[in-house]
Design an enzyme around this catalytic site. Structure first.
Site, PDB file in Angstrom:
ATOM      1  N   CYS A 196       6.617  -4.222  -0.506  1.00 48.24           N
ATOM      2  CA  CYS A 196       5.781  -3.932  -1.674  1.00 48.24           C
ATOM      3  C   CYS A 196       6.380  -4.568  -2.924  1.00 48.24           C
ATOM      4  O   CYS A 196       5.672  -4.836  -3.879  1.00 48.24           O
ATOM      5  CB  CYS A 196       5.631  -2.436  -1.847  1.00 48.24           C
ATOM      6  N   ASN A 216       5.882  -0.788   6.868  1.00 46.89           N
ATOM      7  CA  ASN A 216       6.803  -1.881   6.552  1.00 46.89           C
ATOM      8  C   ASN A 216       8.260  -1.455   6.351  1.00 46.89           C
ATOM      9  O   ASN A 216       9.159  -2.275   6.453  1.00 46.89           O
ATOM     10  CB  ASN A 216       6.302  -2.675   5.342  1.00 46.89           C
ATOM     11  N   GLU A 245       2.605   5.620  -3.932  1.00 45.26           N
ATOM     12  CA  GLU A 245       3.237   4.307  -4.126  1.00 45.26           C
ATOM     13  C   GLU A 245       2.414   3.322  -3.322  1.00 45.26           C
ATOM     14  O   GLU A 245       2.253   3.493  -2.110  1.00 45.26           O
ATOM     15  CB  GLU A 245       4.686   4.310  -3.639  1.00 45.26           C
ATOM     16  N   GLU A 285       9.994   8.246  -7.297  1.00 48.39           N
ATOM     17  CA  GLU A 285      10.714   8.626  -6.090  1.00 48.39           C
ATOM     18  C   GLU A 285      12.184   8.252  -6.258  1.00 48.39           C
ATOM     19  O   GLU A 285      12.537   7.385  -7.044  1.00 48.39           O
ATOM     20  CB  GLU A 285      10.149   7.878  -4.878  1.00 48.39           C
TER      21      GLU A 285
HETATM   22  P1  NAD Z   1      -2.123   2.059   4.912  1.00 47.32           P
HETATM   23  O1  NAD Z   1      -2.683   2.583   3.645  1.00 47.32           O
HETATM   24  O2  NAD Z   1      -3.030   1.421   5.876  1.00 47.32           O
HETATM   25  O3  NAD Z   1      -1.440   3.258   5.722  1.00 47.32           O
HETATM   26  C1  NAD Z   1      -0.435   4.061   5.132  1.00 47.32           C
HETATM   27  C2  NAD Z   1      -0.429   5.407   5.846  1.00 47.32           C
HETATM   28  O4  NAD Z   1      -1.631   6.102   5.532  1.00 47.32           O
HETATM   29  C3  NAD Z   1      -0.369   5.307   7.365  1.00 47.32           C
HETATM   30  O5  NAD Z   1       0.479   6.310   7.875  1.00 47.32           O
HETATM   31  C4  NAD Z   1      -1.799   5.561   7.763  1.00 47.32           C
HETATM   32  O6  NAD Z   1      -1.942   6.064   9.070  1.00 47.32           O
HETATM   33  C5  NAD Z   1      -2.214   6.585   6.727  1.00 47.32           C
HETATM   34  N1  NAD Z   1      -3.665   6.730   6.547  1.00 47.32           N
HETATM   35  C6  NAD Z   1      -4.621   5.794   6.767  1.00 47.32           C
HETATM   36  N2  NAD Z   1      -5.839   6.311   6.487  1.00 47.32           N
HETATM   37  C7  NAD Z   1      -5.643   7.570   6.069  1.00 47.32           C
HETATM   38  C8  NAD Z   1      -6.525   8.609   5.632  1.00 47.32           C
HETATM   39  N3  NAD Z   1      -7.839   8.445   5.566  1.00 47.32           N
HETATM   40  N4  NAD Z   1      -5.979   9.781   5.275  1.00 47.32           N
HETATM   41  C9  NAD Z   1      -4.658   9.973   5.309  1.00 47.32           C
HETATM   42  N5  NAD Z   1      -3.773   9.031   5.723  1.00 47.32           N
HETATM   43  C10 NAD Z   1      -4.267   7.847   6.103  1.00 47.32           C
HETATM   44  O7  NAD Z   1      -0.910   1.106   4.512  1.00 47.32           O
HETATM   45  P2  NAD Z   1      -0.013   0.204   5.487  1.00 47.32           P
HETATM   46  O8  NAD Z   1      -0.835  -0.956   5.939  1.00 47.32           O
HETATM   47  O9  NAD Z   1       0.666   1.045   6.513  1.00 47.32           O
HETATM   48  O10 NAD Z   1       1.127  -0.293   4.497  1.00 47.32           O
HETATM   49  C11 NAD Z   1       1.027  -1.458   3.730  1.00 47.32           C
HETATM   50  C12 NAD Z   1       0.779  -1.107   2.278  1.00 47.32           C
HETATM   51  O11 NAD Z   1       1.792  -0.231   1.812  1.00 47.32           O
HETATM   52  C13 NAD Z   1       0.825  -2.306   1.347  1.00 47.32           C
HETATM   53  O12 NAD Z   1      -0.237  -2.258   0.436  1.00 47.32           O
HETATM   54  C14 NAD Z   1       2.144  -2.134   0.604  1.00 47.32           C
HETATM   55  O13 NAD Z   1       2.197  -2.731  -0.654  1.00 47.32           O
HETATM   56  C15 NAD Z   1       2.247  -0.657   0.533  1.00 47.32           C
HETATM   57  N6  NAD Z   1       3.623  -0.241   0.297  1.00 47.32           N
HETATM   58  C16 NAD Z   1       3.956   0.227  -0.946  1.00 47.32           C
HETATM   59  C17 NAD Z   1       5.239   0.609  -1.232  1.00 47.32           C
HETATM   60  C18 NAD Z   1       5.598   1.140  -2.586  1.00 47.32           C
HETATM   61  O14 NAD Z   1       6.589   1.830  -2.705  1.00 47.32           O
HETATM   62  N7  NAD Z   1       4.832   0.853  -3.617  1.00 47.32           N
HETATM   63  C19 NAD Z   1       6.218   0.530  -0.240  1.00 47.32           C
HETATM   64  C20 NAD Z   1       5.862   0.037   1.008  1.00 47.32           C
HETATM   65  C21 NAD Z   1       4.554  -0.334   1.268  1.00 47.32           C
END
Ligand code: NAD
Length: 479
Positions: free
Chosen positions: A279, A147, A245, A460
């Site tokens: 987020c 995102n 995060e 962060e």
């Molecule tokens: P996601 O957890 O599906 O993926 C995040 C990353 O993790 C991707 O690069 C993905 O390829 C990787 N990943 C997936 N499975 C993995 C595994 N088994 N081992 C290691 N890496 C793996 O999340 P998303 O759909 O890309 O992002 C949306 C989420 O991110 C939402 O829940 C949102 O709230 C959160 N988000 C949080 C913040 C924050 O700062 N709190 C900021 C932005 C987004």
């Protein structure tokens, strides 16, 4: 074909992924190499080999490189912003804003490279001196979500390098374009071979290597709660440092004494802009009884004016949802809310194409009213332009509702009362609290992060980033 950057070379992957424009699914943004586990391990090995020399590089060398990277990002913000809007779907002004933020972050951490802190203390023993310094950790595994395809990578890569670490960066599968553009700039920045590596690929394959390889000293992760739990379990198992995060269900309280325009602006900005895919989005608005009807009516009037369409077109307020899976999830939650007894006050319908006839993942922002705290719409992260409204009897009730969530990333209040604003800042169980401002939209030079189920580990951004990217050493000297 856009390749991975490993050990100073651009390498083909084991597979190819197609990056599709969510505003017009006929448009292929590009084809990107997908690394396999062996290539991820190669990247880790090259980062490990580069670490001894890079950790001893001068602050001036790190400043010069990070500052130049920041300058190039800023100079090319329109071009890279257009790429970001094209692959992720936030509107062009939002995308250019995100790229600008990434440039500022590199400039900030360039400065931080020149300001390594330290303390010099007398010992409790006669004649002995004590020095407390911070040292780099080693290889940092960086895993990012889709995102914020350039700002989040920037706020992890820049401090990692500034404090003398080496990096293996795995961007989200859906948005490799902005990550690749950033990596390309870094590849020409003068960083020694192996200090920075880009490894695009699946989380289950490339991500798993970063979690399990003993040569990766620390993992910084932003993404969903489910993946965050896997990161935590793997890192704890081998005692690696990690930082998470994750999701949010951020409340925005609107009190009777609020300026209605400010309240509507805060709710619309942080609920629906960037298609609600932040987020820090306010997905729950908690309105006190006296203002509830007027607030909902004003929201609906404002929502009627929001233009949903191609993210790169002038005048569009809300771009598409990122992909079909996320669109299905958004629609599911609108339906679930209604099944649980809530009302749909506005929007919530998918639009197969925009006004120009371009096929995309369009969704009219949804406002859901008559909700109660236990409904799934008030407990689970939707991650789309879907906002629920809850009614509160008074401020105390609103505060209790706001804190009644497993998450704790951001929270906001709209009020003219200094008492309530002050009380809320102290008693909100969120990492970031906003008064008369949208919950989304934060500065780049101050700490970012949450509490409860939203975050784990140190903060962060800003100077607080040093907590994660360095380790403290205490040295005793008897001259
Ligand atoms: P996601 O957890 O599906 O993926 C995040 C990353 O993790 C991707 O690069 C993905 O390829 C990787 N990943 C997936 N499975 C993995 C595994 N088994 N081992 C290691 N890496 C793996 O999340 P998303 O759909 O890309 O992002 C949306 C989420 O991110 C939402 O829940 C949102 O709230 C959160 N988000 C949080 C913040 C924050 O700062 N709190 C900021 C932005 C987004």
């Amino acid at each position: 074909m856009f390749k991975n950057f490993i050990a100073g070379e651009w390498l083909d992957g084991a597979r190819v992924s197609r990056n599709i424009n969510p505003s017009d699914t006929r448009d292929l943004v590009g084809e990107y190499a997908q690394a396999d586990a062996a290539q991820a391990r190669l990247a880790v090995a090259s980062a490990e080999a580069a670490f001894p020399a890079w950790s001893l590089s001068t602050p001036q060398q790190r400043f010069d490189i990070l500052d130049a990277v920041g300058s190039e990002i800023l100079a090319r913000r329109t071009e890279i912003g257009d790429l970001l809007a094209r692959e992720e779907g936030k509107t062009l002004p939002e995308a250019v804003g995100e790229v600008t933020r990434a440039g500022h972050i590199f400039k900030f951490f360039a400065g931080e490279a020149l300001r390594p802190g330290g303390e010099l203390l007398p010992s409790v023993r006669p004649g002995v001196g004590v020095e407390i310094t911070r040292e780099a950790l080693g290889v940092i595994g960086i895993i990012t979500p889709w995102n914020f395809p350039i700002a989040i990578p920037a706020w992890k890569i820049a401090p990692a390098l500034a404090y003398g670490n080496c990096v293996v960066f795995k961007p989200a599968d859906l948005v490799p374009g902005s990550a690749w553009a950033l990596a390309e700039i870094l590849s020409r920045s003068g960083l020694p071979q192996g200090v920075f590596n880009l490894v695009m690929g699946r989380g289950s394959e490339v991500g798993t290597v970063l979690l399990e390889d003993a040569r990766v000293s620390a993992v910084t992760f932003t993404g969903s709660v489910g993946t965050g739990q896997k990161v935590a379990a793997a890192c704890v198992a081998r005692m690696a440092k990690f930082q998470l995060e994750m999701g949010g269900k951020n409340p925005l309280i609107v009190l009777d004494d609020a300026d209605l325009d400010v309240a509507v602006n805060c709710a619309v900005q942080s609920g629906f802009y960037s298609t609600g895919q932040r987020c820090t989005a306010s997905s729950r608005v908690i309105v006190s009884e006296g203002l509830q009807q007027r607030f909902v009516a004003a929201m609906v009037e404002k929502m009627k004016t929001l233009k949903v369409g191609n993210a790169r077109q002038t005048g569009i307020d809300i771009g598409p949802v990122v992909d079909q899976t996320q669109l299905n999830q958004d629609l599911d939650y609108v339906r679930i809310a209604q099944q649980e007894g809530a009302s749909l006050a506005f929007g919530g319908e998918a639009l197969a194409e925009n006004a120009e006839g371009q096929p995309g993942f369009y969704l009219r922002p949804a406002l859901i009213t008559e909700t109660s705290p236990e409904m799934r719409i008030n407990r689970e992260e939707v991650f789309g332009p879907v906002v629920s409204v809850q009614t509160a009897r008074d401020y105390e009730h609103a505060l209790a509702l706001a804190n009644d969530t497993p998450f704790g990333l951001a929270a906001g209040i709209v009020t003219r009362s200094l008492n309530h604003a002050t009380h809320f800042k102290r008693h909100s169980q969120a990492g970031m609290v906003m008064v008369n401002l949208p919950t989304a939209g934060v500065d780049y030079h101050v700490p970012f992060g949450g509490r409860k189920g939203s975050s784990y580990g140190s903060r962060e951004q800003g100077r607080y980033a040093a907590e994660f990217y360095t380790v403290v050493k205490t040295a005793y000297t008897l001259p």
